[in-house]
Design an enzyme around this catalytic site. Structure first.
Site, PDB file in Angstrom:
ATOM      1  N   HIS A  86       1.101  -1.317  -0.238  1.00  0.00           N
ATOM      2  CA  HIS A  86       0.063   0.078   0.251  1.00  0.00           C
ATOM      3  C   HIS A  86       0.610   1.926  -0.222  1.00  0.00           C
ATOM      4  CE1 HIS A  86      -0.237  -0.297   4.593  1.00  0.00           C
ATOM      5  NE2 HIS A  86       0.157   1.234   4.185  1.00  0.00           N
ATOM      6  N   ASP A 222       1.684  -7.593   2.547  1.00  0.00           N
ATOM      7  CA  ASP A 222       1.501  -6.643   1.977  1.00  0.00           C
ATOM      8  C   ASP A 222       2.764  -6.240   1.964  1.00  0.00           C
ATOM      9  OD1 ASP A 222       1.074  -3.714   1.958  1.00  0.00           O
ATOM     10  OD2 ASP A 222      -0.503  -3.547   3.389  1.00  0.00           O
ATOM     11  N   SER A 647       3.366   2.043   8.170  1.00  0.00           N
ATOM     12  CA  SER A 647       3.577   1.570   7.547  1.00  0.00           C
ATOM     13  C   SER A 647       4.968   0.796   6.872  1.00  0.00           C
ATOM     14  CB  SER A 647       2.601   1.542   6.554  1.00  0.00           C
ATOM     15  OG  SER A 647       1.886   1.275   7.423  1.00  0.00           O
TER      16      SER A 647
END
Length: 712
Positions: A86, A222, A647
């Site tokens: 992402h 991810d 992240s």
């Protein structure tokens, strides 16, 4: 009696040390504050191994992507970088087309010549941290107004930045810590040639979609990979075919040994924003204003975007990244409101405030210095009509649709045209032109018109009409629809051809008469007017918070405090462990590919599974990436303290080896940005063995595996 006991408990708890898992610690202070605790928990490294300005250390392998929007880590001596899917989603989407749908199919560069450049993307390495509080505050006095104080601090900060970067290619900033009670100078080296190397398809990298977002158990791969390039001499450079892969000062070896319950886990990264010193009034404002408005506006925005995305593959590619960005914190706000209520955070904050007030009242000197702190904060949240209006403006008018923001870019051109400055006109047009192809590639005017009208009407129904621009002062949705359709039909800002034709022969009169440009001016004029109305209370709140936090630190001299996250490098340490989210429910600390297959639903686009992955699973072709029982782990959780910006952060074991990449928090602890919940808060990570299995077995990109240092 219960209230008194709660107050006593909170007062005692804030004077004690934190749990090892709570805290976003500055790496430069680890040796002073944390290293003994970290080593007791299983760390085999020294503080110098983690942060050093004289020798290579872990900090040299951890980078801020795009100045802190995400984190990444170097995993080879050829500049190979790992982050989340992402975090690379925008670049993957930008390179995608109907002919080459990298979102759907994935992308893998099997040789360096195939890696894809990404103009505008940056990677920043932390060079050093310096406490400059005494320098910044040398001329600051308690008698200064907030404006004068801010002006003086900004002036000295600029001087420090200039001195720190003189005769170098470095960039720097001075960051406030503890709500203006400490200032640190951060120096960075920023690279600008960052190329996409690999990304799995959405069915791996975004498996579970919005349904699984912020949830555990998770089975999402991810991750994405980039490469940092530099000039032949090792310095940062714009994209060039002559650039070479960066040789980093440090890169992370990768552990194939796997993880067990209670193993040491450390996360290094660039957490974006927390507010754990927020008062009870601030928490209530977050729930009732910030989150509630975001949820209301984005629910409608996401509906409109999804409606268009469902029309074609092209439409889905165009708006995939925009939808994902909007959806992420829409769901976060829903979860945060639930968590703040369920965990009684307002009541806990009120107990802290009562303890603080009692401490202040027990001394004349304290009363003189801190007596107004909480009142200043509380008063700043009264009569908050203007604040409500600003939030609605941001979500529904300025941040919701795109045409108004795009038109704003032409303000500089208007100024240049008014002055008749040919050179500035030329430069401004060149600047605008550089953005046009990318903007219109992912833009649909009809969809944006719906956003302007539908979101705008929500705004008109929820703020005092005195705050509305003239064109939004309507009586019905139908009236606004008709007005917006007329504007979009006449404006130059709705198609690439119209904009380019205008820039080829720019006219001040044409620009000022453009209906969307006029609407933009109305919007920003009102926004500035409302901001000015709100500014006085904002300054009082800043002063109150500065005094409140300063008092808290003085009130608890034996407590180890960490500053709120602000997109600067932090270290958090804890252990791998599961949790019990509800009565009779226990979540284990890891998931496996078996669970991935169990979630597969061919009728649900969020739970699609590539046939190749299913075939590899059925063949049990896991190679060296399975555990001792032949099982392939996909994700795991730890009690590390993270937030947005973390992240892609590396999850590192006690030996300084990479075991995973952090990518999410869990639903039950969405209140964590304001109040860390020890029993519930978890960091969701993709297991590095799953990452390598996808790269090696699924994608066949063994060229990338060969670059890495694998520790068995």
């Amino acid at each position: 009696m219960k209230r008194a006991l709660l107050t006593l408990f909170v007062a005692l708890s804030i004077s004690s040390n934190l749990f090892a898992d709570e805290g976003m610690w500055l790496p430069s202070l680890i040796n002073k504050l944390n290293i003994k605790d970290m080593q007791a928990d299983g760390l085999k490294l020294s503080a110098e191994d983690i942060y050093s300005i004289n020798h290579s250390s872990l900090k040299d392998a951890v980078v801020a992507l795009d100045h802190g929007s995400c984190t990444g880590e170097l995993i080879s001596n050829e500049g190979l970088l790992l982050t989340n899917h992402h975090c690379g989603f925008g670049e993957i989407q930008a390179h995608s087309s109907v002919e080459h749908d990298y979102l759907r199919d994935g992308f893998w560069a099997l040789k360096k010549e195939d890696e894809l450049p990404n103009p505008g993307k940056t990677v920043s390495f932390l060079v050093s941290i310096e406490d400059v509080t005494s320098k910044v505050e040398k001329n600051v006095t308690s008698e200064m107004t907030e404006d004068k104080r801010r002006e003086e601090i900004s002036k000295i900060s600029r001087e420090l930045i200039t001195a720190a970067t003189k005769d170098t290619h470095y960039n720097a900033n001075v960051k406030s810590m503890f709500d203006g009670n400490k200032y640190l100078l951060f120096v960075y080296e920023t690279f600008r040639d960052i190329r996409l190397v690999g990304a799995p398809p959405e069915s791996i990298g975004k498996f579970g979609g919005d349904t699984d977002n912020w949830m555990w158990p998770r089975h999402t791969g991810d991750f994405s990979m980039f490469r940092v390039y530099c000039a032949p001499d090792g310095s940062p450079a714009e994209y060039s075919k002559d650039n070479v892969p960066l040789k980093p000062r440090h890169f992370l070896p990768i552990s194939l040994k796997g993880i067990e319950k209670d193993d040491y886990a450390m996360v290094m990264g660039y957490p974006g924003s927390t507010d754990r010193f927020k008062t009870s009034w601030g928490v209530q404002n977050t729930m009732e204003v910030t989150n509630s408005i975001r949820i209301k506006i984005r629910t409608e925005k996401l509906r409109i975007l999804k409606e268009y995305m469902n029309t074609s593959q092209k439409a889905k590619i165009q708006y995939a990244s925009k939808y994902a960005r909007s959806s992420n914190y829409w769901k976060n706000s829903i979860g945060q409101n639930k968590g703040l209520k369920k965990l009684h955070v307002v009541e806990d904050k009120q107990a802290i405030e009562k303890a603080f007030s009692n401490w202040v009242a027990s001394s004349t000197e304290r009363t003189e210095e801190y007596g107004d702190a909480l009142k200043l904060i509380a008063d700043s949240y009264k009569n908050n009509e203007a604040q409500v209006a600003l939030n609605y403006y941001y979500e529904g008018i300025i941040g919701g649709p795109e045409a108004i923001r795009f038109a704003y870019q032409f303000s500089r051109l208007e100024s240049s045209l008014e002055k008749g400055d040919a050179e500035k006109i030329k430069k401004t047009i060149e600047y605008i032109k550089s953005d046009i192809p990318t903007y219109f590639k992912d833009y649909d005017a009809a969809t944006d018109a719906k956003l302007v009208s539908s979101l705008g009407y929500i705004v008109t129904q929820n703020i005092d009409r005195k705050y509305l621009p003239e064109d939004y002062n309507v009586k019905s949705q139908k009236e606004l629809d008709k007005k917006v359709q007329k504007y979009f039909k006449k404006s130059i800002f709705t198609s690439q051809a119209k904009v380019e034709a205008f820039l080829a022969n720019p006219s001040l009169k044409r620009l000022q008469k453009d209906p969307i440009y006029d609407l933009m001016n109305q919007v920003f004029s009102k926004y500035r007017e409302i901001s000015k109305e709100r500014s006085a209370s904002t300054k009082e709140k800043a002063k109150g918070r500065r005094l409140f936090v300063k008092g808290l630190l003085e009130m608890n001299p034996d407590k180890k405090y960490y500053p709120n996250a602000n997109s600067t490098m932090r270290v958090t340490y804890g252990t791998v462990k599961g949790y019990d989210p509800a009565d009779g429910v226990h979540y284990d600390y890891f998931t496996t590919l078996k669970g991935y297959i169990e979630k597969y639903d061919p009728n649900n686009p969020e739970f699609q599974t590539p046939k190749r992955l299913i075939d590899l699973y059925n063949a049990k072709d896991f190679g060296q990436y399975a555990d001792e029982n032949g099982i392939l782990h996909t994700c795991f959780i730890s009690d590390n303290d993270i937030t947005g910006g973390n992240s892609g952060s590396p999850v590192i074991n006690g030996n300084g080896e990479l075991i995973g990449a952090a990518f999410d928090g869990n639903w039950e602890a969405m209140s964590g940005d304001i109040a860390f919940e020890h029993k519930l808060q978890r960091c969701i990570c993709v297991d590095i063995r799953f990452v390598l299995w996808v790269v090696d077995k699924y994608a066949g990109a063994t060229n990338l595996i060969d670059e890495m240092t694998l520790v068995k």
